[in-house]
Write a protein that holds these residues in place. Structure first.
Motif, PDB file in Angstrom:
ATOM      1  N   ALA A  58       3.015  -0.455 -15.824  1.00  0.00           N
ATOM      2  CA  ALA A  58       2.459  -0.586 -14.482  1.00  0.00           C
ATOM      3  C   ALA A  58       3.152   0.405 -13.561  1.00  0.00           C
ATOM      4  CB  ALA A  58       2.635  -1.998 -13.963  1.00  0.00           C
ATOM      5  N   GLY A  59       2.451   0.867 -12.575  1.00  0.00           N
ATOM      6  CA  GLY A  59       3.003   1.820 -11.624  1.00  0.00           C
ATOM      7  C   GLY A  59       3.768   1.123 -10.507  1.00  0.00           C
ATOM      8  N   ALA A  60       4.241   1.912  -9.579  1.00  0.00           N
ATOM      9  CA  ALA A  60       5.033   1.394  -8.473  1.00  0.00           C
ATOM     10  C   ALA A  60       4.189   0.445  -7.616  1.00  0.00           C
ATOM     11  CB  ALA A  60       5.548   2.538  -7.617  1.00  0.00           C
ATOM     12  N   GLY A  61       4.730  -0.718  -7.308  1.00  0.00           N
ATOM     13  CA  GLY A  61       4.042  -1.690  -6.466  1.00  0.00           C
ATOM     14  C   GLY A  61       2.971  -2.491  -7.175  1.00  0.00           C
ATOM     15  N   SER A  62       2.921  -2.478  -8.491  1.00  0.00           N
ATOM     16  CA  SER A  62       1.835  -3.135  -9.210  1.00  0.00           C
ATOM     17  C   SER A  62       1.943  -4.657  -9.237  1.00  0.00           C
ATOM     18  CB  SER A  62       1.777  -2.631 -10.652  1.00  0.00           C
ATOM     19  OG  SER A  62       1.454  -1.275 -10.660  1.00  0.00           O
ATOM     20  N   PHE A  63       3.146  -5.195  -9.314  1.00  0.00           N
ATOM     21  CA  PHE A  63       3.307  -6.637  -9.468  1.00  0.00           C
ATOM     22  C   PHE A  63       3.755  -7.327  -8.192  1.00  0.00           C
ATOM     23  CE2 PHE A  63       4.038  -5.002 -13.843  1.00  0.00           C
ATOM     24  CZ  PHE A  63       2.909  -5.566 -14.409  1.00  0.00           C
ATOM     25  N   ASN A  64       3.486  -6.733  -7.047  1.00  0.00           N
ATOM     26  CA  ASN A  64       3.844  -7.369  -5.782  1.00  0.00           C
ATOM     27  C   ASN A  64       2.882  -8.504  -5.478  1.00  0.00           C
ATOM     28  OD1 ASN A  64       5.962  -5.596  -5.215  1.00  0.00           O
ATOM     29  ND2 ASN A  64       4.551  -4.079  -4.382  1.00  0.00           N
ATOM     30  N   THR A  65       3.423  -9.615  -5.029  1.00  0.00           N
ATOM     31  CA  THR A  65       2.584 -10.750  -4.635  1.00  0.00           C
ATOM     32  C   THR A  65       3.019 -11.241  -3.270  1.00  0.00           C
ATOM     33  OG1 THR A  65       4.065 -12.316  -5.717  1.00  0.00           O
ATOM     34  CG2 THR A  65       2.221 -11.495  -7.018  1.00  0.00           C
ATOM     35  N   GLY A  66       2.123 -11.914  -2.584  1.00  0.00           N
ATOM     36  CA  GLY A  66       2.445 -12.468  -1.271  1.00  0.00           C
ATOM     37  C   GLY A  66       1.292 -12.269  -0.320  1.00  0.00           C
ATOM     38  N   GLU A  67       1.475 -12.765   0.897  1.00  0.00           N
ATOM     39  CA  GLU A  67       0.395 -12.694   1.884  1.00  0.00           C
ATOM     40  C   GLU A  67       0.429 -11.417   2.701  1.00  0.00           C
ATOM     41  OE1 GLU A  67       0.310 -16.175   4.293  1.00  0.00           O
ATOM     42  OE2 GLU A  67       0.341 -17.516   2.570  1.00  0.00           O
ATOM     43  N   ALA A  68       1.606 -10.894   2.989  1.00  0.00           N
ATOM     44  CA  ALA A  68       1.713  -9.718   3.857  1.00  0.00           C
ATOM     45  C   ALA A  68       2.573  -8.660   3.191  1.00  0.00           C
ATOM     46  CB  ALA A  68       2.283 -10.120   5.201  1.00  0.00           C
ATOM     47  N   VAL A  69       2.135  -8.160   2.057  1.00  0.00           N
ATOM     48  CA  VAL A  69       2.893  -7.141   1.341  1.00  0.00           C
ATOM     49  C   VAL A  69       2.442  -5.767   1.820  1.00  0.00           C
ATOM     50  CG1 VAL A  69       3.384  -6.152  -0.913  1.00  0.00           C
ATOM     51  CG2 VAL A  69       3.154  -8.608  -0.669  1.00  0.00           C
ATOM     52  N   HIS A  70       3.393  -4.966   2.242  1.00  0.00           N
ATOM     53  CA  HIS A  70       3.102  -3.597   2.688  1.00  0.00           C
ATOM     54  C   HIS A  70       3.956  -2.671   1.840  1.00  0.00           C
ATOM     55  CE1 HIS A  70       1.899  -0.350   5.309  1.00  0.00           C
ATOM     56  NE2 HIS A  70       3.173   0.007   5.412  1.00  0.00           N
ATOM     57  N   VAL A  71       3.321  -1.864   1.021  1.00  0.00           N
ATOM     58  CA  VAL A  71       4.028  -0.984   0.097  1.00  0.00           C
ATOM     59  C   VAL A  71       3.696   0.455   0.442  1.00  0.00           C
ATOM     60  CG1 VAL A  71       4.333  -0.345  -2.318  1.00  0.00           C
ATOM     61  CG2 VAL A  71       3.910  -2.720  -1.715  1.00  0.00           C
ATOM     62  N   GLN A  72       4.723   1.281   0.573  1.00  0.00           N
ATOM     63  CA  GLN A  72       4.528   2.712   0.786  1.00  0.00           C
ATOM     64  C   GLN A  72       5.159   3.437  -0.393  1.00  0.00           C
ATOM     65  OE1 GLN A  72       6.367   3.270   4.638  1.00  0.00           O
ATOM     66  NE2 GLN A  72       4.346   3.425   5.593  1.00  0.00           N
ATOM     67  N   ASN A  73       4.320   3.952  -1.256  1.00  0.00           N
ATOM     68  CA  ASN A  73       4.791   4.705  -2.409  1.00  0.00           C
ATOM     69  C   ASN A  73       4.379   6.155  -2.251  1.00  0.00           C
ATOM     70  OD1 ASN A  73       5.827   2.480  -3.817  1.00  0.00           O
ATOM     71  ND2 ASN A  73       3.791   1.959  -4.551  1.00  0.00           N
ATOM     72  N   GLY A  74       5.320   7.007  -2.519  1.00  0.00           N
ATOM     73  CA  GLY A  74       4.989   8.425  -2.544  1.00  0.00           C
ATOM     74  C   GLY A  74       4.364   8.757  -3.885  1.00  0.00           C
TER      75      GLY A  74
END
Length: 73
Positions: free
Chosen positions: A37-53
Motif C-alpha cells: 500500500a502507498g502512503a496514507g492508504s490505511f488511515n481511518t477516522g472522520e477528519a483525516v487530512h493527509v498531505q503526501n508528496g
C-alpha cells in the motif's frame, strides 16, 4: 469430556477458516498474506487530512520467502 452435538448445517467454509465439531483443546489456523500500500492508504477516522508528496510503493521482493510456516500441521 465428550460433547453431544445435534444436527448441523454448513453452507460454506473459506480458505483460511477453521471448523470444529465437538471437543477441542486448541485451534491454530495457519494463514499468511502480503499487502502493498502507498502512503496514507490505511488511515481511518472522520477528519483525516493527509498531505503526501511524491510517493512510490516498491513491490519487488528478492528473497521470495518472508514468513515460512512449517511444522504447524
Amino acid at each position: 469430556m465428550p460433547a453431544i452435538v445435534g444436527s448441523i448445517s454448513i453452507n460454506s467454509i473459506g480458505n483460511s477458516s477453521v471448523m470444529n465439531i465437538g471437543d477441542v483443546q486448541s485451534i491454530n489456523p495457519i494463514s499468511y498474506a502480503k499487502t502493498y500500500a502507498g502512503a496514507g492508504s490505511f488511515n481511518t477516522g472522520e477528519a483525516v487530512h493527509v498531505q503526501n508528496g511524491y510517493s512510490m510503493t516498491y513491490t519487488y521482493d528478492g528473497d521470495n520467502n518472508d514468513q515460512n510456516i512449517v511444522a504447524n500441521n
